[in-house]
Design an enzyme around this catalytic site. Sequence first.
Site, PDB file in Angstrom:
ATOM      1  N   ASP A 152       0.791  -1.227   0.000  1.00  0.00           N
ATOM      2  CA  ASP A 152       0.000   0.000   0.000  1.00  0.00           C
ATOM      3  C   ASP A 152       0.828   1.284   0.000  1.00  0.00           C
ATOM      4  OD1 ASP A 152      -1.428  -2.322   0.962  1.00  0.00           O
ATOM      5  OD2 ASP A 152      -3.128  -1.010   1.334  1.00  0.00           O
ATOM      6  N   LYS A 169     -11.348  -8.537  -7.840  1.00  0.00           N
ATOM      7  CA  LYS A 169     -11.532  -7.784  -6.598  1.00  0.00           C
ATOM      8  C   LYS A 169     -11.155  -6.316  -6.817  1.00  0.00           C
ATOM      9  CE  LYS A 169      -9.864  -7.707  -1.809  1.00  0.00           C
ATOM     10  NZ  LYS A 169      -8.929  -8.303  -0.858  1.00  0.00           N
ATOM     11  N   GLN A 170     -10.100  -6.107  -7.610  1.00  0.00           N
ATOM     12  CA  GLN A 170      -9.570  -4.750  -7.751  1.00  0.00           C
ATOM     13  C   GLN A 170      -8.788  -4.636  -9.058  1.00  0.00           C
ATOM     14  OE1 GLN A 170      -7.162  -6.380  -4.415  1.00  0.00           O
ATOM     15  NE2 GLN A 170      -5.998  -4.505  -4.758  1.00  0.00           N
ATOM     16  N   GLU A 173      -6.977 -10.268  -5.794  1.00  0.00           N
ATOM     17  CA  GLU A 173      -6.883 -11.401  -4.866  1.00  0.00           C
ATOM     18  C   GLU A 173      -7.980 -12.453  -5.043  1.00  0.00           C
ATOM     19  OE1 GLU A 173      -6.567  -9.663  -0.926  1.00  0.00           O
ATOM     20  OE2 GLU A 173      -4.391  -9.517  -1.205  1.00  0.00           O
TER      21      GLU A 173
HETATM   22  C1  BGC Z   1      -6.077  -5.677  -0.999  1.00  0.00           C
HETATM   23  C2  BGC Z   1      -4.590  -5.493  -1.147  1.00  0.00           C
HETATM   24  C3  BGC Z   1      -4.094  -4.542  -0.064  1.00  0.00           C
HETATM   25  C4  BGC Z   1      -4.509  -5.068   1.295  1.00  0.00           C
HETATM   26  C5  BGC Z   1      -4.098  -4.128   2.399  1.00  0.00           C
HETATM   27  C6  BGC Z   1      -6.408  -6.129   0.405  1.00  0.00           C
HETATM   28  O1  BGC Z   1      -7.793  -6.191   0.564  1.00  0.00           O
HETATM   29  O2  BGC Z   1      -6.554  -6.623  -1.912  1.00  0.00           O
HETATM   30  O3  BGC Z   1      -4.285  -4.967  -2.413  1.00  0.00           O
HETATM   31  O4  BGC Z   1      -2.721  -4.443  -0.118  1.00  0.00           O
HETATM   32  O5  BGC Z   1      -5.907  -5.194   1.334  1.00  0.00           O
HETATM   33  O6  BGC Z   1      -4.674  -2.881   2.256  1.00  0.00           O
END
Ligand code: BGC
Length: 797
Positions: free
Chosen positions: A355, A614-615, A493
């Site tokens: 992050d 997810k992202q 993820e």
């Molecule tokens: C996200 C990751 C992130 C982590 C911590 C997860 O839900 O998928 O990308 O690094 O949260 O914020």
Amino acid sequence: MKKFSIVYKNWNPKEQNHREAICTLGNGYIATRGAAEESGNTEYNYPGTYLAGGFNRAKTEISGRTIENEDFVNFPNWLCLNFRPTDGEWLDLERFKVLEYRQTLNMKKGVLERNFRVEDAEGRKTHIHSCRLVSMHKKHMVGLQWIFRPENWSGKVEFLSALDGNVINDNVARYRDLESHHLVSHRTDLSQDQIIQLSVQTKQSKITMAQAASAVILHKGKPLPADIETHQDEGRISQVFSTEVKEGNEYAVEKTVAIYTSRDVAISEPMQEACKSVRRAGSFAEMLREHTLAFETLWHRADIKLVDDDKNQLLLRLHTFHILQTVSPNVIGVDVGVPARGLHGEAYRGHIFWDELFVFPFLNLRFPEITRSLLMYRYHRIDEARYAAKEEGKRGAMFPWQSGSNGRSESQVLHLNPESGRWIADNTYLQRHVNSAIAYNIWNYFLTTGDRKFLSFFGAEMFLSIAAFWASMVIYNAEEDRYEIHGIVGPDEYHTAYPGSEEPGLKNNAYTNVMTAWVMQKALEILEIIDTRRKEELLQLLEINDMEILLWKEISHKMYVPFIKEGIINQFEGYEKLDEFPWDEYREKYDDIHRLDRVLENENKDPNNYKASKQADVLMLFYLFSVDELHLIFKKLGHEVNEDVIVKNIEYYRKRTSHGSTLSRVVFSWILLKYNQLQSWQNFEKVLVSDFEDIQGGTTAEGIHLGAMAGSLDLVQRGFLGLEVGEETLWINPHKLDHIKEMSLKVNFRSHWVLVSISGRNLKIVFEEGHKDKLKIGVVNDICEFHKGIPREFSLA
Ligand code: BGC
């Protein structure tokens, strides 16, 4: 002033846990949630106190396995302050009649105020104005003040001040099956001058924390005579001050606490230092004055002003505030990283993920010395990363997806799906792309600051070690004459394995592969930038020979990038074969499908089977690199990437993303800025309310989302204002903004402070301060010269 304060105008116990996270006060060293000082750990109150870098490991038997977690320890509660009329009940908002309640997070001063009137069972009405701080100026000092007024009663009263070490980690319901007792060796003591003392130690990591507190009751500025009784119970020490109060009079109750730990530098022994600091502390007013001044300095550098939107202005300040509280100047030189959930709660156990990729662009342009210190968190763990690479049969350094105390992998192996109540295997640890994020951060810190010393010493060593790791990860596909990476997971993820496969990991995640090609290109460039002697030293130390360098060149040209069709980059090899996800059906069936993984697992289905992310994953590339940079990276790889390709990919993945991570909308807002301003703005506004409105339904109470908070600020500076740090100069090329009419901010580019403001289509730039008299800045398409202190205006028509 108004736009610097978050105000809650009622007492609403159900919202309390969320407000606690939003109202957390911290100084980069220690943080305490905005819980009520008169209450302990109850259904509606959770007084968590966290130390930056304060971890402890513990084992638990779960689903027939022993798992070890490294937790972010909840340290003793220093807040405890309460009162009762001698014959009455202790104050408890959950039981008293609350006549008025107002809670204000004053971000300008960095204080939390609670202003309330209560009535007890005997009809006694009392007004309390409580104010607390976690000193930004003196990081070991925290304090509380009550202005106390009995409205309709007089008589004997008791005030209780305590330090409570009987706390466990209890903030995250999902973790409650796991070992949650981290503190041992509780010791309490009282000094002759009435300082109460509590020390504890973490069970495994043996961090000692010492807290020392003194309290005083004042009337008209003079100490009020009181009988003091001290109680030393198991793990807790309290003092009861008995005195007389009169109806309508005002009394100040001040509690001053010092906190030291065995992790501190320049100390003899934590408790000695804590007692010494309490004795030297001065009044609450003095502490407040210094603390406010420290915040003023921070705001001076960090504030982003939006003139015409009150809500967005307030939220940008909320985000700035929490970043400053988590990674403040107090972290400089201290061994801590960027905890994804701030110092605000126990979710993700204070771990450090990727992050910081979203946090550093804001820090780089204002507090580069903080970024440098946070990058050193990685450097100090390079040996552990080398060992991890070696264990996997690889070379170089492999930093883990989740990192904590000593840099060993702290990723979860099992996690609980709260929807189904099942513990499931967690393979997200295979996100090796965190290594490229670290490399990217090193490079961008260097670009923004020009800090060659850092680059050639620490930066290059990490960067080259990461390059060596990737070079040992690639597999050569002779048929295609391409390099591939297998057995990893990308940023999304939801995809950690192929459908039906027992073996975790995917082949050729496009984001990971392209980042690898970029790392190789930059590693070669860095070898040319640093001094020849240093280059030789590093090549020898890291055992990088000519063959290896040749391999890096090859990889930078021949990394495999999977495509689905006509310019659509494939998230990973095989993604194209997955089923389309029935989005409409699920949106109808469930109120919230952010966390599709949990919804599906609860239905005994597997997100790995679907084209549902997810992202942002592929799209991360368009976030991290400009069109020109992308064009160059892809051209080297033999592919054409232009605006047309970018738009197509955004369209393709936009429809297939659930935004289960708050980071995702930061990326979407960014990449849509050029192509769909309305959608970009909608995503931006969603990022702004992520924590304030707790859009993920309950996650904010477990800690804020630091990446999204910082991402929103970066969207303003680098996105909307179009600040771009080039190899030679800073560029300012604002987007045409329908939603922001007036804004201004300050940035520091290679030790020069530049003030940039926009009003309508008018752009004003002032080179305010720096060691040179003149500075060249790129404005829209031209390089312009600026003289110190003389503003220049440009029409953006
Ligand atoms: C996200 C990751 C992130 C982590 C911590 C997860 O839900 O998928 O990308 O690094 O949260 O914020």
